[in-house]
Design an enzyme around this catalytic site. Structure first.
Site, PDB file in Angstrom:
ATOM      1  N   TYR A  90       5.995   3.907  71.035  1.00  0.00           N
ATOM      2  CA  TYR A  90       7.317   3.294  70.888  1.00  0.00           C
ATOM      3  C   TYR A  90       8.237   3.760  72.012  1.00  0.00           C
ATOM      4  O   TYR A  90       8.079   4.861  72.534  1.00  0.00           O
ATOM      5  CB  TYR A  90       7.924   3.656  69.526  1.00  0.00           C
ATOM      6  CG  TYR A  90       7.344   2.860  68.385  1.00  0.00           C
ATOM      7  CD1 TYR A  90       6.770   1.612  68.597  1.00  0.00           C
ATOM      8  CD2 TYR A  90       7.400   3.330  67.091  1.00  0.00           C
ATOM      9  CE1 TYR A  90       6.251   0.881  67.544  1.00  0.00           C
ATOM     10  CE2 TYR A  90       6.885   2.591  66.029  1.00  0.00           C
ATOM     11  CZ  TYR A  90       6.309   1.370  66.270  1.00  0.00           C
ATOM     12  OH  TYR A  90       5.799   0.642  65.228  1.00  0.00           O
ATOM     13  N   SER A 190      -2.585 -10.073  57.281  1.00  0.00           N
ATOM     14  CA  SER A 190      -1.820  -8.825  57.250  1.00  0.00           C
ATOM     15  C   SER A 190      -0.886  -8.848  56.044  1.00  0.00           C
ATOM     16  O   SER A 190      -0.659  -9.890  55.439  1.00  0.00           O
ATOM     17  CB  SER A 190      -1.000  -8.688  58.527  1.00  0.00           C
ATOM     18  OG  SER A 190       0.050  -9.642  58.527  1.00  0.00           O
ATOM     19  N   VAL A 192       2.318  -8.409  56.040  1.00  0.00           N
ATOM     20  CA  VAL A 192       3.460  -9.271  56.382  1.00  0.00           C
ATOM     21  C   VAL A 192       3.045 -10.733  56.236  1.00  0.00           C
ATOM     22  O   VAL A 192       3.777 -11.541  55.661  1.00  0.00           O
ATOM     23  CB  VAL A 192       3.965  -8.992  57.816  1.00  0.00           C
ATOM     24  CG1 VAL A 192       5.016 -10.027  58.211  1.00  0.00           C
ATOM     25  CG2 VAL A 192       4.551  -7.596  57.920  1.00  0.00           C
ATOM     26  N   ASP A 213     -11.622 -15.264  63.599  1.00  0.00           N
ATOM     27  CA  ASP A 213     -12.966 -15.616  63.159  1.00  0.00           C
ATOM     28  C   ASP A 213     -13.634 -14.403  62.533  1.00  0.00           C
ATOM     29  O   ASP A 213     -13.540 -13.296  63.050  1.00  0.00           O
ATOM     30  CB  ASP A 213     -13.779 -16.122  64.349  1.00  0.00           C
ATOM     31  CG  ASP A 213     -13.252 -17.456  64.819  1.00  0.00           C
ATOM     32  OD1 ASP A 213     -12.381 -17.459  65.706  1.00  0.00           O
ATOM     33  OD2 ASP A 213     -13.670 -18.481  64.262  1.00  0.00           O
ATOM     34  N   ARG A 214     -14.302 -14.619  61.413  1.00  0.00           N
ATOM     35  CA  ARG A 214     -14.989 -13.530  60.717  1.00  0.00           C
ATOM     36  C   ARG A 214     -16.014 -14.164  59.790  1.00  0.00           C
ATOM     37  O   ARG A 214     -15.886 -15.332  59.422  1.00  0.00           O
ATOM     38  CB  ARG A 214     -13.988 -12.680  59.945  1.00  0.00           C
ATOM     39  CG  ARG A 214     -13.202 -13.470  58.925  1.00  0.00           C
ATOM     40  CD  ARG A 214     -12.118 -12.619  58.297  1.00  0.00           C
ATOM     41  NE  ARG A 214     -10.824 -12.831  58.918  1.00  0.00           N
ATOM     42  CZ  ARG A 214      -9.779 -12.034  58.767  1.00  0.00           C
ATOM     43  NH1 ARG A 214      -9.881 -10.944  58.058  1.00  0.00           N
ATOM     44  NH2 ARG A 214      -8.625 -12.286  59.343  1.00  0.00           N
ATOM     45  N   GLY A 282       4.372  -8.347  66.410  1.00  0.00           N
ATOM     46  CA  GLY A 282       3.254  -7.436  66.595  1.00  0.00           C
ATOM     47  C   GLY A 282       2.357  -7.957  67.696  1.00  0.00           C
ATOM     48  O   GLY A 282       2.513  -9.103  68.152  1.00  0.00           O
ATOM     49  N   MET A 284      -1.467  -7.277  67.914  1.00  0.00           N
ATOM     50  CA  MET A 284      -2.723  -6.634  67.536  1.00  0.00           C
ATOM     51  C   MET A 284      -3.827  -6.780  68.583  1.00  0.00           C
ATOM     52  O   MET A 284      -4.670  -5.906  68.715  1.00  0.00           O
ATOM     53  CB  MET A 284      -3.203  -7.176  66.193  1.00  0.00           C
ATOM     54  CG  MET A 284      -2.324  -6.704  65.046  1.00  0.00           C
ATOM     55  SD  MET A 284      -3.064  -6.979  63.414  1.00  0.00           S
ATOM     56  CE  MET A 284      -3.010  -8.758  63.276  1.00  0.00           C
ATOM     57  N   PHE A 306      11.058  -9.665  66.776  1.00  0.00           N
ATOM     58  CA  PHE A 306      11.650  -9.013  65.604  1.00  0.00           C
ATOM     59  C   PHE A 306      11.161  -7.578  65.520  1.00  0.00           C
ATOM     60  O   PHE A 306       9.968  -7.303  65.623  1.00  0.00           O
ATOM     61  CB  PHE A 306      11.271  -9.744  64.307  1.00  0.00           C
ATOM     62  CG  PHE A 306      11.833  -9.075  63.085  1.00  0.00           C
ATOM     63  CD1 PHE A 306      13.138  -9.318  62.685  1.00  0.00           C
ATOM     64  CD2 PHE A 306      11.073  -8.173  62.346  1.00  0.00           C
ATOM     65  CE1 PHE A 306      13.677  -8.680  61.566  1.00  0.00           C
ATOM     66  CE2 PHE A 306      11.608  -7.528  61.230  1.00  0.00           C
ATOM     67  CZ  PHE A 306      12.905  -7.790  60.844  1.00  0.00           C
TER      68      PHE A 306
END
Lengths: 369, 369
Positions: A90, A190, A192, A213-214, A282, A284, A306
């Site tokens: 951060y 997630s 959120v 994809d999974r 985010g 990721m 945000f």
């Protein structure tokens, strides 16, 4: 942070002995003072990979002053933002050494003589959060604690401040949404993401959801649809020239949320309607967001960001506590739910490993003290 | 567009003969009607590379109806957006065949019997522009023409609608700027860029300007500083970790303008202060804009786009004409200037080649009729 600072002067194994020594000194100086129980905490003395820099530390009892409240922690989650704080990525790094964790819920154990609003047995959460929550006992002044209703499971009370509040604010702070409007998001699995699906539905909004994809994509799709998702697509399903065909009867989304970056962010942008807004909260994939010139000029898209931190200031505490109570109410009614796994605080290393998700994804890890 | 549409049915070399034939027919039908002179126009019958699809065409006289005004064009520029329209890269392609050009200035040649606001000799510009300006005579209804003061050079009157208005609006439409604030831009040598420098200075704003690397960078820097630029840097000068050192005593800019994309856009983003806004209005490098997740979350940047087209609607015509008169006033006082090259309309192919800038950069090409 007083009792943590002593770590600065000590090395590794001598820590416990040293802090115990300090404890005796304190007791001798203020014999009649009301003291907390000793506490166990997950501490990091330097920034770095969490599985390398954190360790369990014993803290001695500390004095409970007249305005203080001693809280026995009940539960606290391991959030991605907790990991980032420990990593020190951060822009404003927290000073070290520090106790890990940011949100959580606890039960009032004892109170100082000037405390009027809290009594032993009350459930409280730090609001706004301002200190580490990965410890068994915390002594802080009354005003940092927000008393909550005890009729929600501890894992929900422990996790209401960060992820559900992010979802709530992002649906409010950027675009005036009307019932019937649609939103689009990536990273929909997630916490959120799951909260956005449910809060959107409560507001009469539709949600289009992108997941990575999974192998278990079909199961994930069904679960998200049960939460209220209108459409759920994997990234590879959307590898077409025009994604708008996937909207079916839904209106083009006016607002999008991105917590992934890279190609996944581009998919959100493709779904957005003319003059739509994408909010990034985010990254990721650790990949940047690439935007074509024409997206800005001809499609008139707006890109924003945000960060919950701006809602975590003292002057916003009152607003936040109202929103938290609202969210807890939804949780109580089971209108806002998400999968979590309670793990004993003693098994912190295992919970951390799961939270880091190095092998595969796991439910949100919530420490139970 | 009536006389242009006839092109749809004809092929290449037979065009002039065909349109002349139509002209005779019109004359026979309305013998006593007031007619325009014949006109020469630069026309494209299909989208594509301008140097391959445009050609000079002779149009026959057309009738001047009672509300019509016949304008002898004086000057019209070749703007990058004119090139893009011919290339057909805009999301809404203009129907073909079409006359090229979008803005310009002309002198009223004759008026229909019901025209009350214009008389021969008046200078007029199309406002909002809605038809091709690369032609010697244009007959259109009175309401599309905006009468302007004759005390500015024709090349300024011809170019006021697109680039200066873009600069003016972009300084107004996104951020509330206060005297003493700073803005940052790339592509600072473009006409919009030069207008931003001057309009910013008029408003008491500072400008930080990024130009591409070139042999005559020092000369360009001096010229832009004469216009009022506070700082001018080449892209390679800014290849450092932290560009903020280049601000000197200037405040961090709150607003940035990008007409390049790629790395040059990233430089604008780097200069912006916390919660700053970057407005994209062009993409000269044809490269996308890449933005890090942290720019959105921690730096809270907002990315937007500007397209003049939304100011070119009939309902905004009144506002636009007021702004145009304001800009023409600045031009008259020499507070708003930029380099242009007047080229005879007969030398259109040469002007086009220069405007396409395939060899090197040239001043803005303005056709003189």
């Amino acid at each position: 942070m007083g009792s943590v600072r002593v770590l600065r002067a000590v090395n590794g194994s001598s820590l416990v002995w040293n802090t115990k020594l300090r404890s005796s000194t304190v007791c001798a100086r203020a014999f009649s003072a009301k003291m907390s129980p000793p506490s166990k905490a997950v501490v990091y003395e330097q920034h770095g990979s969490p599985d390398q820099v954190v360790r369990m530390v014993d803290f001695p009892p500390v004095e409970i002053r007249e305005k203080d409240v001693c809280v026995k922690m009940l539960a606290a989650p391991i959030n991605p933002s907790d990991i980032n704080r420990i990593e020190g990525v951060y822009p404003v790094k927290p000073p070290v050494p520090a106790v890990g964790g940011y949100e959580g819920v606890g039960e009032v154990q004892s109170v100082g003589s000037a405390v009027t609003g809290l009594t032993p047995g009350d459930w409280v959460i730090p609001s706004p959060p301002s200190f580490g929550t990965w410890q068994t006992y915390i002594v802080k002044e009354e005003n940092v604690w927000h008393k909550i209703n005890k009729n929600v499971p501890i894992e929900y009370a422990a996790t209401v401040t960060v992820n559900p509040l992010t979802a709530l604010r992002m649906l409010e702070d950027f675009v005036d949404l009307n019932s019937g409007d649609a939103v689009v998001q990536n990273g929909a699995t997630s916490i959120v993401g799951q909260c956005i699906i449910q809060l959107a539905q409560i507001r009469g909004l539709h949600s289009i959801n992108v997941i990575r994809d999974r192998t278990e994509a079909e199961e994930v799709r069904e679960n998200l649809k049960k939460l209220g998702a209108d459409e759920v697509y994997t990234e590879s399903q959307l590898e077409v020239k025009n994604v708008k065909g996937f909207l079916g009867d839904l209106p083009e989304p006016v607002l999008g949320f991105n917590c992934v970056g890279g190609n996944s962010a581009s998919l959100v942008l493709k779904f957005l309607r003319q003059s739509g807004t994408m909010v990034t909260y985010g990254g990721m994939s650790k990949k940047p967001i690439a935007v074509s010139t024409s997206s800005f000029i001809f499609k008139d898209l707006a890109l924003r960001g945000f960060w919950l931190q701006k809602w975590m200031s003292l002057d916003k505490a009152k607003d936040c506590r109202i929103m938290i109570d609202y969210l807890l109410g939804l949780m109580r009614e089971e209108k806002l739910k998400y999968e979590m796994e309670l793990v004993s605080f003693d098994d912190f290393p295992l919970a951390l490993e799961k939270a880091l998700g190095k092998q595969r994804s796991h439910p949100k890890q919530v420490l139970k003290f």
